[in-house]
Motif scaffolding. Structure first.
Motif, PDB file in Angstrom:
ATOM      1  N   SER A 246       0.862  -1.186   0.000  1.00  0.00           N
ATOM      2  CA  SER A 246       0.000   0.000   0.000  1.00  0.00           C
ATOM      3  C   SER A 246       0.896   1.233   0.000  1.00  0.00           C
ATOM      4  CB  SER A 246      -0.912   0.016   1.220  1.00  0.00           C
ATOM      5  OG  SER A 246      -1.801  -1.059   1.174  1.00  0.00           O
ATOM      6  N   GLY A 247       1.903   1.226  -0.834  1.00  0.00           N
ATOM      7  CA  GLY A 247       2.926   2.278  -0.814  1.00  0.00           C
ATOM      8  C   GLY A 247       4.051   1.840   0.092  1.00  0.00           C
ATOM      9  N   GLY A 248       4.335   2.629   1.120  1.00  0.00           N
ATOM     10  CA  GLY A 248       5.536   2.419   1.931  1.00  0.00           C
ATOM     11  C   GLY A 248       5.337   1.648   3.217  1.00  0.00           C
ATOM     12  N   ALA A 249       4.338   0.743   3.264  1.00  0.00           N
ATOM     13  CA  ALA A 249       4.082   0.041   4.537  1.00  0.00           C
ATOM     14  C   ALA A 249       5.102  -1.060   4.846  1.00  0.00           C
ATOM     15  CB  ALA A 249       2.672  -0.538   4.546  1.00  0.00           C
ATOM     16  N   ARG A 250       5.917  -1.407   3.863  1.00  0.00           N
ATOM     17  CA  ARG A 250       6.973  -2.378   4.146  1.00  0.00           C
ATOM     18  C   ARG A 250       8.242  -1.962   3.396  1.00  0.00           C
ATOM     19  NH1 ARG A 250       5.440  -8.562   3.415  1.00  0.00           N
ATOM     20  NH2 ARG A 250       5.837  -8.017   1.234  1.00  0.00           N
ATOM     21  N   PHE A 251       8.517  -0.675   3.503  1.00  0.00           N
ATOM     22  CA  PHE A 251       9.721  -0.130   2.885  1.00  0.00           C
ATOM     23  C   PHE A 251      10.789  -0.195   3.973  1.00  0.00           C
ATOM     24  CE2 PHE A 251      11.276   3.857   0.315  1.00  0.00           C
ATOM     25  CZ  PHE A 251      12.426   3.179  -0.025  1.00  0.00           C
ATOM     26  N   ASP A 252      11.625  -1.224   3.917  1.00  0.00           N
ATOM     27  CA  ASP A 252      12.641  -1.386   4.957  1.00  0.00           C
ATOM     28  C   ASP A 252      13.904  -1.962   4.324  1.00  0.00           C
ATOM     29  OD1 ASP A 252      12.433  -4.345   4.995  1.00  0.00           O
ATOM     30  OD2 ASP A 252      10.450  -3.973   5.837  1.00  0.00           O
ATOM     31  N   PRO A 253      15.029  -1.905   5.042  1.00  0.00           N
ATOM     32  CA  PRO A 253      16.281  -2.369   4.435  1.00  0.00           C
ATOM     33  C   PRO A 253      16.251  -3.846   4.058  1.00  0.00           C
ATOM     34  CG  PRO A 253      16.713  -1.197   6.494  1.00  0.00           C
ATOM     35  CD  PRO A 253      15.228  -1.334   6.375  1.00  0.00           C
ATOM     36  N   ALA A 254      15.489  -4.655   4.798  1.00  0.00           N
ATOM     37  CA  ALA A 254      15.474  -6.092   4.498  1.00  0.00           C
ATOM     38  C   ALA A 254      14.834  -6.346   3.137  1.00  0.00           C
ATOM     39  CB  ALA A 254      14.708  -6.844   5.583  1.00  0.00           C
ATOM     40  N   MET A 255      13.756  -5.636   2.830  1.00  0.00           N
ATOM     41  CA  MET A 255      13.134  -5.818   1.521  1.00  0.00           C
ATOM     42  C   MET A 255      14.094  -5.369   0.417  1.00  0.00           C
ATOM     43  SD  MET A 255      10.343  -7.386   1.884  1.00  0.00           S
ATOM     44  CE  MET A 255       9.556  -7.279   0.279  1.00  0.00           C
ATOM     45  N   LEU A 256      14.861  -4.338   0.714  1.00  0.00           N
ATOM     46  CA  LEU A 256      15.796  -3.814  -0.275  1.00  0.00           C
ATOM     47  C   LEU A 256      16.868  -4.840  -0.662  1.00  0.00           C
ATOM     48  CD1 LEU A 256      15.699  -1.009  -1.483  1.00  0.00           C
ATOM     49  CD2 LEU A 256      17.418  -0.288   0.161  1.00  0.00           C
ATOM     50  N   TYR A 257      17.132  -5.768   0.213  1.00  0.00           N
ATOM     51  CA  TYR A 257      18.105  -6.821  -0.070  1.00  0.00           C
ATOM     52  C   TYR A 257      17.626  -7.679  -1.256  1.00  0.00           C
ATOM     53  CZ  TYR A 257      20.825 -11.108   0.732  1.00  0.00           C
ATOM     54  OH  TYR A 257      21.643 -12.202   0.602  1.00  0.00           O
ATOM     55  N   TYR A 258      16.304  -7.833  -1.371  1.00  0.00           N
ATOM     56  CA  TYR A 258      15.756  -8.648  -2.462  1.00  0.00           C
ATOM     57  C   TYR A 258      15.261  -7.795  -3.626  1.00  0.00           C
ATOM     58  CZ  TYR A 258      15.682 -12.058   1.305  1.00  0.00           C
ATOM     59  OH  TYR A 258      16.048 -12.873   2.337  1.00  0.00           O
ATOM     60  N   VAL A 259      14.583  -6.695  -3.305  1.00  0.00           N
ATOM     61  CA  VAL A 259      13.952  -5.875  -4.350  1.00  0.00           C
ATOM     62  C   VAL A 259      14.628  -4.503  -4.354  1.00  0.00           C
ATOM     63  CG1 VAL A 259      11.799  -7.142  -4.039  1.00  0.00           C
ATOM     64  CG2 VAL A 259      12.043  -4.958  -2.914  1.00  0.00           C
ATOM     65  N   PRO A 260      15.204  -4.129  -5.494  1.00  0.00           N
ATOM     66  CA  PRO A 260      16.062  -2.934  -5.475  1.00  0.00           C
ATOM     67  C   PRO A 260      15.315  -1.604  -5.487  1.00  0.00           C
ATOM     68  CG  PRO A 260      16.078  -3.941  -7.630  1.00  0.00           C
ATOM     69  CD  PRO A 260      15.246  -4.840  -6.776  1.00  0.00           C
ATOM     70  N   GLN A 261      13.986  -1.631  -5.599  1.00  0.00           N
ATOM     71  CA  GLN A 261      13.257  -0.369  -5.481  1.00  0.00           C
ATOM     72  C   GLN A 261      11.916  -0.606  -4.819  1.00  0.00           C
ATOM     73  OE1 GLN A 261      13.497   0.479  -9.821  1.00  0.00           O
ATOM     74  NE2 GLN A 261      11.280   0.788  -9.769  1.00  0.00           N
ATOM     75  N   ASN A 262      11.376   0.446  -4.237  1.00  0.00           N
ATOM     76  CA  ASN A 262      10.125   0.341  -3.504  1.00  0.00           C
ATOM     77  C   ASN A 262       9.193   1.463  -3.932  1.00  0.00           C
ATOM     78  OD1 ASN A 262       9.419  -1.390  -0.878  1.00  0.00           O
ATOM     79  ND2 ASN A 262       8.244   0.503  -0.865  1.00  0.00           N
ATOM     80  N   TRP A 263       7.895   1.113  -4.066  1.00  0.00           N
ATOM     81  CA  TRP A 263       6.911   2.156  -4.350  1.00  0.00           C
ATOM     82  C   TRP A 263       6.753   2.958  -3.056  1.00  0.00           C
ATOM     83  CZ3 TRP A 263       5.234   5.593  -7.112  1.00  0.00           C
ATOM     84  CH2 TRP A 263       3.940   6.083  -7.116  1.00  0.00           C
ATOM     85  N   THR A 264       7.121   4.223  -3.144  1.00  0.00           N
ATOM     86  CA  THR A 264       7.345   5.020  -1.942  1.00  0.00           C
ATOM     87  C   THR A 264       6.062   5.322  -1.170  1.00  0.00           C
ATOM     88  OG1 THR A 264       9.136   5.958  -3.229  1.00  0.00           O
ATOM     89  CG2 THR A 264       8.619   7.069  -1.183  1.00  0.00           C
ATOM     90  N   SER A 265       4.985   5.611  -1.903  1.00  0.00           N
ATOM     91  CA  SER A 265       3.723   5.937  -1.236  1.00  0.00           C
ATOM     92  C   SER A 265       2.595   5.889  -2.244  1.00  0.00           C
ATOM     93  CB  SER A 265       3.797   7.350  -0.649  1.00  0.00           C
ATOM     94  OG  SER A 265       2.547   7.711  -0.103  1.00  0.00           O
ATOM     95  N   ASP A 266       1.389   5.539  -1.788  1.00  0.00           N
ATOM     96  CA  ASP A 266       0.223   5.628  -2.669  1.00  0.00           C
ATOM     97  C   ASP A 266      -0.180   7.070  -2.911  1.00  0.00           C
ATOM     98  OD1 ASP A 266      -0.054   3.018  -3.208  1.00  0.00           O
ATOM     99  OD2 ASP A 266      -1.843   2.665  -1.985  1.00  0.00           O
TER     100      ASP A 266
END
Ligand code: DGJ
Length: 725
Positions: free
Chosen positions: A526-546
């Protein structure tokens, strides 16, 4: 960079930026002596003096009048005189919550250890040394291994712990923090990022008070409510000046971060798993590894802290194959089609997109839904051919035939009640027998602690990925965890479910990303609800916010930029009035806000006039030129003369070019003009403004600054590009 031992009882971990010093007192008590700016040598300065107090405990320690209640224990426990927050709490088989681990040994490892089943930073091209310390409670049959890894020349130390049951009894880990740090008594501000859906990463800064202050997530994921991060800093610290200690947890589930200011003003800071949502049974012979925590020291204000995090996450956490790779400019279907997707719409939108220079078309939610809402079909992942005749294969071929990449949305962890998957496997959803589970966004969550569920998700994604039809995945997750129970987990291990969910998620992500290393995955919750360094280890970008409103995005991206480099964030230009806020901003403003990040568009291109389409084409053309140097540039935030401005700049690695974007929030006659001292330039270079050709020295721009007039408009953007001459 070095780890050296002195007099058998002091260890000094150092590089040119930081020193971390510990002492073993009386051969058994491991205490912290210093963490901060690099020291040439540590010769036992700054040791506290104790005096006899009446209402106190007495200890087997050679230090006269020592009080364990303000002794700087490196990894503290409760039960014999230290009443502050403990780093570890263990219940023995007799039901007594007590352990007494003492120092045993230390040794240097020449590598950066990886963590079993958990994402962690890696050495990559840098030199890393690690100190391993063993503390032991022989009586309990418990060993605690503490790890400290230091990277060459940056203010970063990574920490984690491994707990081993070496005895015959079963132990219960009630609390095991990834890091505990003692800081000397002085005034500190606490800073964290709080928020909610569509308004993430707001800055929360306040002076530390006596007692405990804490932030946490009990929502099963790291959450938009609090980022698993906090910083402690002197009250005078600004973006560019002052000491900062940053703490960040490489973990995507329940966490806690707390700071205790004791009776004498000493500080104990911790970050790790949320002890209220956790209890782990450690049988004889078993071990448990904590998530990794990042400790960050800067003497150059918050920008210094951010530069350390950005460097670490770009070079030593996100997948190497993506850290230096230009990310495609995308068009996402969500805000233009929502659930109502069709082949015609996709064809029309992607044709325009292709003409404008967009490189990736992302088909968001809706493609598998029976109806145009979120009530059904989650978990089935079968394309609804009434909407998309020929299925995903057809859509992918259509997009590829236009020379664009194709991306597809999934929410792999979710399951609808109205789905074949739920009808077949109701037990696969997290639930508590005899209670009706709670829905979130009309869906349940799969029990990712189960191997069969993990395999199901892997096989489902495999079906779509194996034919090379998909170049990008948007991996969404739209609700917090409830009904946290797995029917396969034994009664005495129920406290493990939420951590096992996260471990299951990592297992799935690890398998998929290893099998399909070239597929770009964008994390989203839902945007940035799981934007954390651990996810970044697998996925190199994150949808910042809805929230795609440009005005709000400035604050959100500003907040996240404390931690994450721009290459980790997705930023889209959307339609106005904005779908989330109703606000109208110019197309140029929307681009200015998004252009230094992973640029995307999320709007109905058929509703753009020819003029607007031309403007978009020009934006894309410009971005394609700039993104080459931007890839390795440093994002810096500026102090603003007042709260009416936000300013950030992107400075190329060699400092030969930079862009500055200044946001005037409102037209406010109280302010005459904005004046900004720039950061991170080379003082000896002369820079030319590419638009008006004016020339300024780097020293001048940093010491005197750049000015902008007060504009009669709310939310006005100024953008400057300078190159070295
Ligand atoms: C939440 C995401 O943040 C949105 O971008 C979109 O993908 C929707 N989910 C789709 O359901």
């Amino acid at each position: 960079m070095s780890i050296t031992f002195h007099h058998n009882n002091i260890v000094h971990i150092k590089n040119s930026a930081i020193s971390y010093v510990m002492e073993v007192v009386d051969g058994k008590y491991l205490v912290n002596r210093y963490f901060g700016k690099s020291l040439r040598e540590y010769r036992l300065s700054g040791i506290p003096h104790y005096f006899k107090r009446v209402y106190n405990t007495e200890h087997d320690c050679s230090i006269e009048n020592v009080s364990f209640d303000d002794f700087p224990f490196e990894y503290p426990v409760r039960g014999f005189g230290d009443y502050r927050i403990p780093a570890i709490t263990v219940t023995q088989q007799n039901g007594i919550e007590f352990i007494n681990p003492i120092f045993k040994s230390w040794k240097i490892l020449s590598e950066k250890p990886q963590l079993d089943g958990l994402p962690s930073t890696f050495a990559g091209n840098s030199k890393v040394e690690t100190l391993e310390i063993l503390c032991e409670d022989k009586q309990a049959g418990l060993q605690i291994f503490l790890y400290y890894s230091i990277f060459d020349d940056k203010g970063i130390i990574t920490r984690h712990q491994k707990i081993v049951n070496t005895g015959n009894q079963t132990l219960k880990l009630q609390n095991v923090q990834s890091l505990s740090l003692e800081l000397p008594a002085q005034d500190y501000d606490f800073l964290s990022l709080f928020g909610t859906h569509a308004k993430e990463a707001n800055i929360n800064r306040f002076p530390i008070h006596y007692g405990i202050q804490k932030i946490e997530s009990a929502r099963g994921s790291s959450s938009p409510q609090h980022q698993p991060f906090f910083a402690l800093m002197s009250p005078q610290t600004t973006e560019n000046i002052g000491e900062v200690y940053g703490f960040h947890l490489v973990y995507s589930g329940n966490f806690m971060a707390q700071v205790e200011k004791d009776q004498f003003g000493n500080i104990r800071a911790q970050i790790g798993l949320n002890k209220d949502e956790f209890c782990w049974t450690l049988s004889a012979g078993q071990s448990f590894t904590t998530p990794e925590a990042i400790l960050n020291y800067s003497c150059n204000g918050l920008n210094g802290m951010s530069q350390n995090f950005h460097w670490l996450y770009k070079n030593h956490l996100m997948p190497k194959r993506f850290s230096d790779k230009i990310r495609p400019i995308l068009l996402n279907s969500w805000e233009s089609m929502y659930y109502d997707v069709s082949l015609d719409k996709i064809d029309v939108q992607s044709s325009i997109a292709q003409k404008l220079g967009i490189e990736l078309f992302v088909l968001d939610d809706g493609w598998f839904r029976k109806e145009n809402n979120s009530y059904s079909s989650m978990g089935d992942w079968v394309c609804n051919e009434n909407k998309l005749a020929g299925g995903i294969k057809k859509v992918a071929e259509l997009i590829h035939s236009k020379g664009m990449q194709f991306g597809l949305w999934f929410e792999p962890e979710a399951i609808s009640e109205n789905s074949d998957l739920y009808r077949t496997h109701p037990d696969w959803a997290l639930h508590i027998p005899n209670y009706k589970p709670t829905k979130g966004r009309h869906e349940y969550l799969l029990d990712l602690s189960r191997k069969d569920v993990q395999n199901f998700i892997i096989q489902t994604l495999d079906l779509y990925l194996k034919n090379n039809l998909i170049d990008y995945i948007k991996w969404d997750m739209n609700r917090p965890l409830t009904d946290v129970n797995s029917i396969l987990i034994d009664t005495e291990r129920k406290g493990e479910v939420s951590h096992r969910y996260v471990l299951g998620l990592y297992k799935v992500l690890d398998t998929i990303t290893k099998k399909y290393p070239d597929v770009l995955i964008e994390g989203c919750s839902s945007g940035g609800a799981r934007f954390d360094p651990a996810m970044l280890y697998y996925v190199p970008q994150n949808w910042t916010s809805d929230n795609t409103d440009a005005f709000d995005r400035v604050g959100i991206q500003f907040g996240y930029s404390l931690l994450y480099p721009p290459i980790a964030m997705g930023a889209h230009v959307s339609i106005t009035p904005n779908h989330q806020t109703g606000r109208t901003t110019s197309l140029n403003t929307r681009y200015q806000v998004a252009k230094l990040f992973n640029l995307g568009y999320e709007l109905d291109l058929t509703k753009c006039t020819d003029e607007e389409q031309n403007e978009i084409a020009n934006q894309i053309k410009q971005h394609k030129i700039e993104r080459n140097w931007q890839l390795n540039a440093n994002l810096l935030r500026n102090d603003s003369p007042n709260e009416n401005y936000a300013v950030w700049s992107l400075v190329s690695e060699d400092k030969s070019q930079f862009e500055v974007v200044i946001f005037q929030k409102f037209h406010n006659p109280l302010f005459s003009h904005g004046k900004f001292k720039l950061y991170g330039l080379n003082p000896d270079f002369d820079y030319m403004n590419v638009d008006d050709k004016s020339v300024f020295g780097g020293d001048e721009l940093m010491q005197v600054g750049l000015t902008v007039p007060l504009i009669k408009e709310d939310f006005h953007t100024f953008s400057f590009k300078f190159v070295k001459i």
